[in-house]
Design a protein around this motif. Structure first.
Motif, PDB file in Angstrom:
ATOM      1  N   TYR A 119       0.821  -1.216   0.000  1.00 30.15           N
ATOM      2  CA  TYR A 119       0.000   0.000   0.000  1.00 30.15           C
ATOM      3  C   TYR A 119       0.853   1.263   0.000  1.00 30.15           C
ATOM      4  O   TYR A 119       0.462   2.297   0.547  1.00 30.15           O
ATOM      5  N   GLU A 120       2.003   1.195  -0.639  1.00 35.40           N
ATOM      6  CA  GLU A 120       2.933   2.329  -0.620  1.00 35.40           C
ATOM      7  C   GLU A 120       2.280   3.624  -1.103  1.00 35.40           C
ATOM      8  O   GLU A 120       2.586   4.723  -0.623  1.00 35.40           O
ATOM      9  N   TYR A 121       1.331   3.517  -1.996  1.00 36.47           N
ATOM     10  CA  TYR A 121       0.690   4.701  -2.582  1.00 36.47           C
ATOM     11  C   TYR A 121      -0.140   5.495  -1.575  1.00 36.47           C
ATOM     12  O   TYR A 121      -0.419   6.675  -1.790  1.00 36.47           O
ATOM     13  N   PHE A 123       0.822   6.439   1.245  1.00 34.79           N
ATOM     14  CA  PHE A 123       1.714   7.289   2.035  1.00 34.79           C
ATOM     15  C   PHE A 123       2.153   8.537   1.279  1.00 34.79           C
ATOM     16  O   PHE A 123       2.967   9.309   1.786  1.00 34.79           O
ATOM     17  N   LYS A 124       1.637   8.732   0.087  1.00 40.27           N
ATOM     18  CA  LYS A 124       2.004   9.919  -0.692  1.00 40.27           C
ATOM     19  C   LYS A 124       1.271  11.152  -0.175  1.00 40.27           C
ATOM     20  O   LYS A 124       0.167  11.058   0.355  1.00 40.27           O
ATOM     21  N   ASN A 125       1.922  12.290  -0.328  1.00 43.04           N
ATOM     22  CA  ASN A 125       1.319  13.591   0.019  1.00 43.04           C
ATOM     23  C   ASN A 125       0.906  13.670   1.487  1.00 43.04           C
ATOM     24  O   ASN A 125      -0.164  14.197   1.828  1.00 43.04           O
ATOM     25  N   LEU A 126       1.722  13.132   2.375  1.00 36.72           N
ATOM     26  CA  LEU A 126       1.453  13.242   3.806  1.00 36.72           C
ATOM     27  C   LEU A 126       1.792  14.646   4.288  1.00 36.72           C
ATOM     28  O   LEU A 126       2.715  15.301   3.771  1.00 36.72           O
ATOM     29  N   GLN A 131       4.142  12.646   8.027  1.00 32.86           N
ATOM     30  CA  GLN A 131       5.384  12.210   7.387  1.00 32.86           C
ATOM     31  C   GLN A 131       6.447  11.872   8.430  1.00 32.86           C
ATOM     32  O   GLN A 131       7.183  10.886   8.296  1.00 32.86           O
ATOM     33  N   HIS A 134       5.508   8.586   9.918  1.00 40.38           N
ATOM     34  CA  HIS A 134       5.803   7.551   8.924  1.00 40.38           C
ATOM     35  C   HIS A 134       7.285   7.197   8.921  1.00 40.38           C
ATOM     36  O   HIS A 134       7.671   6.025   8.964  1.00 40.38           O
ATOM     37  N   ASP A 135       8.147   8.224   8.882  1.00 41.60           N
ATOM     38  CA  ASP A 135       9.581   8.003   8.791  1.00 41.60           C
ATOM     39  C   ASP A 135      10.115   7.320  10.053  1.00 41.60           C
ATOM     40  O   ASP A 135      11.011   6.463   9.980  1.00 41.60           O
ATOM     41  N   ARG A 162      -4.026   5.444   7.242  1.00 42.37           N
ATOM     42  CA  ARG A 162      -3.791   5.907   5.872  1.00 42.37           C
ATOM     43  C   ARG A 162      -4.727   5.193   4.883  1.00 42.37           C
ATOM     44  O   ARG A 162      -5.201   5.792   3.918  1.00 42.37           O
ATOM     45  N   TYR A 166      -7.509   6.982   2.535  1.00 39.07           N
ATOM     46  CA  TYR A 166      -7.431   6.827   1.080  1.00 39.07           C
ATOM     47  C   TYR A 166      -8.732   6.259   0.508  1.00 39.07           C
ATOM     48  O   TYR A 166      -9.259   6.745  -0.507  1.00 39.07           O
TER      49      TYR A 166
END
Length: 547
Positions: A119-121, A123-126, A131, A134-135, A162, A166
């Motif tokens: 589900y990597e997508y 995590f975009k535009n956090l 972010q 997440h990191d 997330r 989404y």
């Protein structure tokens, strides 16, 4: 002829490659109709837990189009077909979180990272706060050198947040063999170091997350003391005692009949004796691994091995109390035991005899024969079949503090009628340090009875029963014609002796005379061997007479 799915635990792989398939898809309907927020199903190893979890995940997973792999299954004819592929789904398995601390930790982290990658997508535009979280979590998940679970408590709950953001749908979570890391950490002496991280990971995703729709967990036993399930609303726990989900893990008699017929085999008494005997809820169930293995190899031999549970039970036997030891001997002597059984709390958390018997039942070494008093958790338990009886041999060797293989040798010399080798091995056993407390006739009687348990496939093992004109000690009655039966009488020389050899010889003669004069073998057919064993501490003499 379809291939037999030995070792196939991925539902999609099984269906795409056209393996033999036993339809358990009605489990999906029951799961949806029960509407339990968190469901826990406990079953022994190799009863199809991982395959069923893979099936459930494939059905709900929003990233898949699963109609082709569910084609011609029962669930496709239900009203719940509209639920297919509608939900963000997390599926992780801790089945391989075994061995040492590093292996347990690495497996847990890699399983979670696999779902993060899937589900990597999302995590975009956090935003900068998300972010940063997440990191932080990602760095801890990818740290395979620290040898701990620090910093991953929110690894699942953050992914769930997330996914919810989404898809605007709550998440269904499947965790297979959730208790394996707890068990393995306990066995490998790193429980205290790992329990906090494990508990936090599961607690934050199952209890405090607002993004959870449903969760389904499988395992051998419930980990009760940790805060995973404490105060959890709508927790649905289903053990081998419960009727819910009872038909979905393992094969029932009709399914076994059909499977064996497909491969040119018959469900006869020999097959039933070897593999039948489990009762889950009110249904007679066969271990699917064993039946599939038999269908493939067509050899009526044991296939079920439960290594993790075997190690765990051995470890826990060390801490068992005298009540357990007395009950174990009753189980061996009678073939069953009426006792309290607690399947809801693990023995390593609360060391009690009911919890230890619960571990035996949950792990598949024993099965519930009948309920005696449900309110007091009082049941009759027994060894389910000959296959498990063989596995019980390892536990019995451990219980009796024998060296590995020693029990096999002793019994082989007995049934092959090699008296010199038999008494030699018996003397070796008596020389083990653990036998310093053999102080009376009954001590040796019970020791031999426990060892003879392993012969129950071919012999009826009868202890301390009335026959002829008295009560015999131990009879091994052959179940098959033209096989030899054995009558064993135990004697013990009290006090000191000035002529030990002569006194023991006299006792062996007395034992044989007692067998003959009281006619202990009156209902035994074919050949019978009388064995008189006279003891004084670790000294022993034997007389072996053929009738």
């Amino acid at each position: 002829m379809k291939a037999i799915p030995i070792g196939i635990s991925n539902f999609e792989e099984l269906r795409i490659n056209n393996y033999y398939f036993v339809d358990k898809t009605n489990m999906i309907q029951e799961f949806l109709e029960r509407k339990s927020k968190v469901t826990l199903i406990t079953r022994p190893r190799r009863f199809g837990k991982t395959l069923n979890m893979s099936m459930m995940s494939s059905f709900f997973d929003v990233t898949k189009d699963s109609k082709y792999i569910f084609e011609n299954t029962v669930i496709m004819n239900s009203d719940y077909i509209n639920e297919m592929n509608r939900y963000p789904t997390i599926f992780i398995s801790f089945a391989n979180a075994k061995r040492d601390r590093e292996s347990i930790i690495t497996t847990i982290k890699k399983q979670i990272l696999s779902e993060w990658a899937k589900y990597e997508y999302v995590f975009k535009n956090l935003n900068k706060y998300d972010q940063k979280e997440h990191d932080y979590i990602e760095s801890n998940l990818m740290d395979f050198h620290s040898n701990n679970l620090n910093g991953i408590n929110d690894a699942l709950s953050f992914l769930m947040e997330r996914l919810y953001a989404y898809y605007n749908k709550k998440v269904i979570v499947f965790i297979d063999e959730y208790d394996t890391p707890f068990i393995e950490a306990h066995v490998n002496d790193c429980y205290e170091e790992l329990r906090g991280g494990l508990s936090g990971l599961l607690h934050n995703s199952l209890k405090t997350s607002d993004c959870l729709k449903y969760a389904l967990l499988t395992g051998i036993q419930r980990v009760a003391k940790e805060n995973i399930f404490s105060d959890l609303n709508n927790l649905d726990v289903n053990s081998v005692l419960d009727t819910a989900y009872s038909e979905y893990f393992g094969f029932n008699t009709d399914e076994v009949n059909q499977l064996l017929n497909t491969y040119g085999l018959t469900l006869n008494d020999d097959v039933k004796s070897m593999y039948d005997g489990y009762k889950i809820g009110s249904i007679d169930i066969y271990n699917p691994w064993s039946i599939l293995s038999y269908a493939q190899k067509k050899e009526l031999i044991p296939y079920w091995i439960n290594t993790s549970a075997n190690t765990m039970i051995k470890e826990n036997i060390k801490n068992a109390d005298l009540v357990y030891k007395d009950q174990y001997e009753d189980l061996i002597k009678n073939g069953y035991l009426d006792t309290q059984v607690n399947t809801q709390t693990s023995f390593y958390e609360v060391k009690s005899t009911p919890n230890l018997w619960g571990l035996f039942v949950n792990a598949g070494y024993l099965t519930i024969d009948k309920a005696i008093d449900i309110t007091d958790s009082f049941y009759r338990i027994r060894i389910p079949n000959q296959e498990v009886n063989r596995e019980f041999r390892n536990l019995t060797e451990y219980y009796l503090s024998l060296n590995e293989g020693q029990l096999n040798r002793l019994l082989r010399f007995l049934i092959q009628e090699q008296p010199d080798e038999f008494i030699k091995e018996y003397k070796n056993i008596l020389m083990l340090p653990s036998y310093h407390d053999l102080k009376n006739e009954n001590s040796y009687h019970m020791m031999m009875l426990c060892m003879c348990l392993c012969l129950s496939r071919d012999y009826e093992i009868i202890s301390n029963r009335e026959a002829g004109k008295g009560h015999f000690d131990l009879v091994l009655k052959a179940k098959y014609s033209k096989s030899t039966s054995f009558v064993l009488e135990f004697k013990y020389l009290k006090g000191t002796s000035k002529n030990l050899e002569s006194d023991l010889d006299n006792l062996t003669n007395e034992a044989i005379e007692q067998i003959q004069s009281k006619n202990y073998s009156f209902d035994l057919k074919e050949k019978v061997i009388y064995i008189g064993l006279a003891h004084h501490g670790k000294d022993v003499k034997m007389k072996w007479v053929e009738r």
